[in-house]
Write a protein that holds these residues in place. Structure first.
Motif, mmCIF file in Angstrom:
data_model
loop_
_atom_site.group_PDB
_atom_site.id
_atom_site.type_symbol
_atom_site.label_atom_id
_atom_site.label_comp_id
_atom_site.label_asym_id
_atom_site.label_seq_id
_atom_site.Cartn_x
_atom_site.Cartn_y
_atom_site.Cartn_z
ATOM 1 N N ASN A 204 27.731 40.551 39.397
ATOM 2 C CA ASN A 204 28.310 40.113 40.723
ATOM 3 C C ASN A 204 28.197 40.924 41.879
ATOM 4 O O ASN A 204 28.302 42.181 41.752
ATOM 5 C CB ASN A 204 29.817 40.029 40.332
ATOM 6 C CG ASN A 204 30.803 39.254 41.405
ATOM 7 O OD1 ASN A 204 30.193 38.367 42.273
ATOM 8 N ND2 ASN A 204 32.112 39.242 41.331
ATOM 9 N N SER B 154 29.099 42.018 49.976
ATOM 10 C CA SER B 154 29.947 43.039 49.295
ATOM 11 C C SER B 154 30.370 43.938 50.152
ATOM 12 O O SER B 154 31.503 44.333 50.129
ATOM 13 C CB SER B 154 28.915 43.717 48.227
ATOM 14 O OG SER B 154 28.255 42.891 47.585
ATOM 15 N N MET C 218 39.222 43.471 49.755
ATOM 16 C CA MET C 218 39.108 42.625 48.383
ATOM 17 C C MET C 218 38.246 43.359 47.407
ATOM 18 O O MET C 218 37.574 44.406 47.784
ATOM 19 C CB MET C 218 38.601 41.303 48.677
ATOM 20 C CG MET C 218 39.652 40.550 49.398
ATOM 21 S SD MET C 218 39.279 38.645 49.952
ATOM 22 C CE MET C 218 38.381 39.186 51.531
ATOM 23 N N GLU C 219 37.951 42.822 46.287
ATOM 24 C CA GLU C 219 37.158 43.109 45.237
ATOM 25 C C GLU C 219 35.846 42.483 44.859
ATOM 26 O O GLU C 219 36.194 41.002 44.791
ATOM 27 C CB GLU C 219 37.955 43.838 44.100
ATOM 28 C CG GLU C 219 38.669 45.208 44.044
ATOM 29 C CD GLU C 219 39.228 45.614 43.080
ATOM 30 O OE1 GLU C 219 39.523 44.950 41.841
ATOM 31 O OE2 GLU C 219 40.071 46.848 43.105
ATOM 32 N N ILE C 220 34.908 42.974 44.443
ATOM 33 C CA ILE C 220 34.016 42.117 43.758
ATOM 34 C C ILE C 220 34.566 42.234 42.366
ATOM 35 O O ILE C 220 34.629 43.162 41.634
ATOM 36 C CB ILE C 220 32.552 43.208 43.755
ATOM 37 C CG1 ILE C 220 31.849 42.848 45.099
ATOM 38 C CG2 ILE C 220 31.501 42.275 42.721
ATOM 39 C CD1 ILE C 220 31.303 41.711 45.768
#
Lengths: 461, 461
Positions: A355, A322, A330-332
């Protein structure tokens, strides 16, 4: 038209070697062996005194060779190179690879020899490759024009989509060996360009952009000679270009000078040029290879903000991932309620899915085969997920805990990249790596590297 | 005195397991097996209905066990843990490891269970380890108090100087497996601390600082509970402490919360505290292991500006190394004239030696055995050199191209660290890695990692 001579280097019909050796411990023998293997009777060995090597006739001089020669390879002491080059000109040869070292990289006398070679070339229309290099390999055609030991490439080279340009001799050999023994990595052309006194990275970039066999271009460079043209070309193509640039710092620039006599360039200027041209810049050698390999096996789409699902056997590894995803912009991915419902079915009751998807308790409950299979299918089905970072644990015992075929098929069906981090038992990890990569799922051995690769895959340009 | 209870965890004489299983596919069986192996007749298995497991008598409840119990390990459903804990208290047990998951990390009900356990512990004087963890291994004494599969640790654990604390269950298993199969890596204690509702990293740090078997402390943490005390302890010790901190970013913090219910901390504040306390902070998992391993095998001296000699088979790799050394605040050592003279003896005439020392032409001329041996000896003799970064090429064929014994002896005699980067043929590279590390020369597979390790070795605090 300007590129017609490139065919003489990459696909010569007849080749001569000035510097053949019968001594199996010398690189001159490797060159003899490799060229004989690659070109057979279209290969001419030159030796001043030996009449034959292993039953193959040798010519005393290149001028004695009957017929036309497309390409000459020179591998003799630097001081003898200019006169050999003159003979090549006399013979009407237009393409010459000088693999010998001892030129500008060693000081004044070497610089004088360089200038002499350049003068001969320009007066006679010869194009020069090198010097101080390992030559080139056309893997698609299995033409090995290098003094690389046959043990290094034989039965190992796999034809594929990546073309590699390396401004260093041993490094390209090391690279290649590393690639070939770790994983099936498909290569189209491998070019070691050394001091690049004539043919340089820009001309090769131009060639690879139009080469239908090349889909990904990977380069280790110590300098860029025709900067403006290089970046124009890079901008003009859809093919991904990955570059490791040595000589970023004061020390690196000094070292580069004594290595391939590369001249200093302002790294900040280069860096912004790389970014504007959509070049993927990497900082390590393994990373150059990993990124190129991943680009060659994964679907290429470009997103402004990639949303990643992380499947892991370890909550801790999920946390580390993460952090790295966030830092790389970027994204989770936020999973849809339907996806969470499907995950809940493999999770134990007491645990709510989120997630990163920590699958360890689910593995305990359902077995890893079902837990990983169902979870991967669920997150790939989610339109809010652009790619999956899959953590794989390699156990010390041989049990079928993952269905690699199913993973590979799911990835192809959904057309979303999967990158995998494998940790655990060494032998099993190596086996899993090969199984995954065979199916187009790129594997890394460090989380941060996997995350940088996802970023290169999804967010370039 | 306050640490007396630690002996109950690390060196218990009698141990009971609440949650033994006879099903070989369950982790409860692994725990049974491991404890039986470690403690034999001083181990008591508890099972509500089975009279025995594999011939070993089971007790229906911990209260039925005759005699005193130093340590109880609980591995049953989270809801059943508080009542088991009460029975432990009734039995007079002072140390309990809860390895079950399903506590604060899963939400409200889990949080309620956590509070209940803490209440029982504080009322009865029990110290708690966990929950949501993999327990601990005392490698020096071969006591395996974890549900780790025996296939993962048996015949692999080597007693040594590094103690590892991991705030994650599977990660510690993964770490351990990775360590054990890649290289002989000596461990003293391995602690998986999970949610650390009672015993935390600060108490373990305190313990390891005084533990004579521990020389290097390595930690993966998602939070630091007693920050002030932790950093005071870190500052007070000469033992190197290496930390990978998960939860640096917004995403990482969220993930950490759902993993081990770790609370957010300002990473910038932590970072400066790490620096002030002389903690070596790393950013990747492999790096955590690599740095700890290197610190445990290499002499520890601390320099303000480390001067590195680079021996390489590739000028290109030398350039990349120069960049990385510069960026990490180190210097390319300026070699003395005597050293350069000695290098010239193995170099071909046309090539003047410099640092990075590009040995490829010398290898061609003298063979690698002599070239590397003489060059290493020369740079180690130079007082202007603090450490050597050695690039090793692994060929595809079995030839004795390096004298590892001599390298190890030279390093010990000079008391200067050597870190090695190995590239080339996979199988040979693995073998070389093991040969080098056996002799105390730490090996990495990426140049930048080797350079960060040199920096950790030479320039900490």
């Amino acid at each position: 038209m300007g590129q017609e001579y490139m065919r003489l280097f990459f696909e010569p019909e007849t080749v001569a070697l000035i510097g053949a050796s019968g001594n199996k411990l010398k690189p001159g023998y490797n060159l003899f062996y490799n060229l004989n293997y690659s070109f057979g009777e279209n290969f001419y060995a030159i030796h001043p005194s030996q009449a034959e090597i292993e039953g193959k006739k040798c010519y005393k001089s290149i001028l004695e060779v009957p017929g036309k020669i497309d390409l000459a390879i020179i591998f003799i002491s630097a001081q003898l190179v200019p006169s050999a080059l003159r003979q090549c000109a006399e013979k009407g040869i237009k393409a010459v690879i000088i693999e010998s070292a001892g030129f500008s990289e060693v000081g004044e006398e070497g610089e004088r020899l360089t200038q002499e070679c350049l003068k001969i070339a320009s007066e006679t229309g010869i194009r020069l490759w090198g010097p101080n290099c390992m030559g080139l390999l056309n893997v698609s055609k299995m033409k090995i024009m290098s003094f690389m030991n046959p043990g290094m490439w034989k039965e190992r080279l796999i034809s594929g989509k990546v073309s590699l340009v390396v401004q260093s001799g041993m490094l390209s050999a090391g690279f290649l060996m590393h690639i070939l023994t770790r994983t099936p990595f498909g290569l189209s052309k491998v070019c070691s360009i050394g001091n690049k006194i004539d043919i340089d990275e820009t001309e090769l970039l131009d060639y690879f952009i139009t080469d239908p066999e090349t889909e990904v271009i990977a380069m280790y460079l110590e300098s860029i000679k025709q900067g403006r043209r290089f970046f124009e070309l890079a901008k003009s193509t859809e093919k991904p270009i990955v570059i490791l640039k040595g000589g970023r710092t004061e020390f690196g620039i000094q070292s580069a000078k004594s290595h391939t006599s590369a001249l200093a360039q302002d790294d900040k200027v280069l860096d912004s040029a790389f970014r504007q041209a959509g070049v993927i810049r990497v900082l390590g050698m393994n990373e150059l290879l990993d990124v190129a390999r991943c680009l060659s096996v994964s679907p290429h789409k470009v997103l402004s903000k990639a949303r990643i699902a992380v499947l892991t056997f370890s909550g801790g590894a999920g946390v580390v991932t993460s952090d790295d995803l966030y830092e790389q912009g970027m994204e989770i991915a936020k999973l849809k309620p339907e996806t969470l419902d499907r995950l809940q079915k493999v999770f134990p009751e007491w645990m709510a899915p989120s997630n990163p998807v920590d699958l360890y308790p689910a593995m305990e409950k359902q077995g890893p085969l079902k837990a990983f299979g169902d979870a991967l299918s669920a997150v790939l089905d989610d339109e809010g997920v652009d790619a999956v970072f899959l953590h794989i644990f390699a156990p010390p015992i041989e049990i079928p805990i993952y269905n690699f075929d199913a993973m590979g098929e799911m990835m192809k069906r959904h057309n979303k990249p999967i990158v995998s981090w494998v940790m655990g038992h060494g032998t099993t990890a190596l086996k899993f790596t090969q199984e995954l990569e065979k199916r187009g799922i790129a594997v890394v051995d460090e989380i941060s590297k996997g995350v940088r690769i996802l970023s290169a895959l999804l967010m370039r340009k």
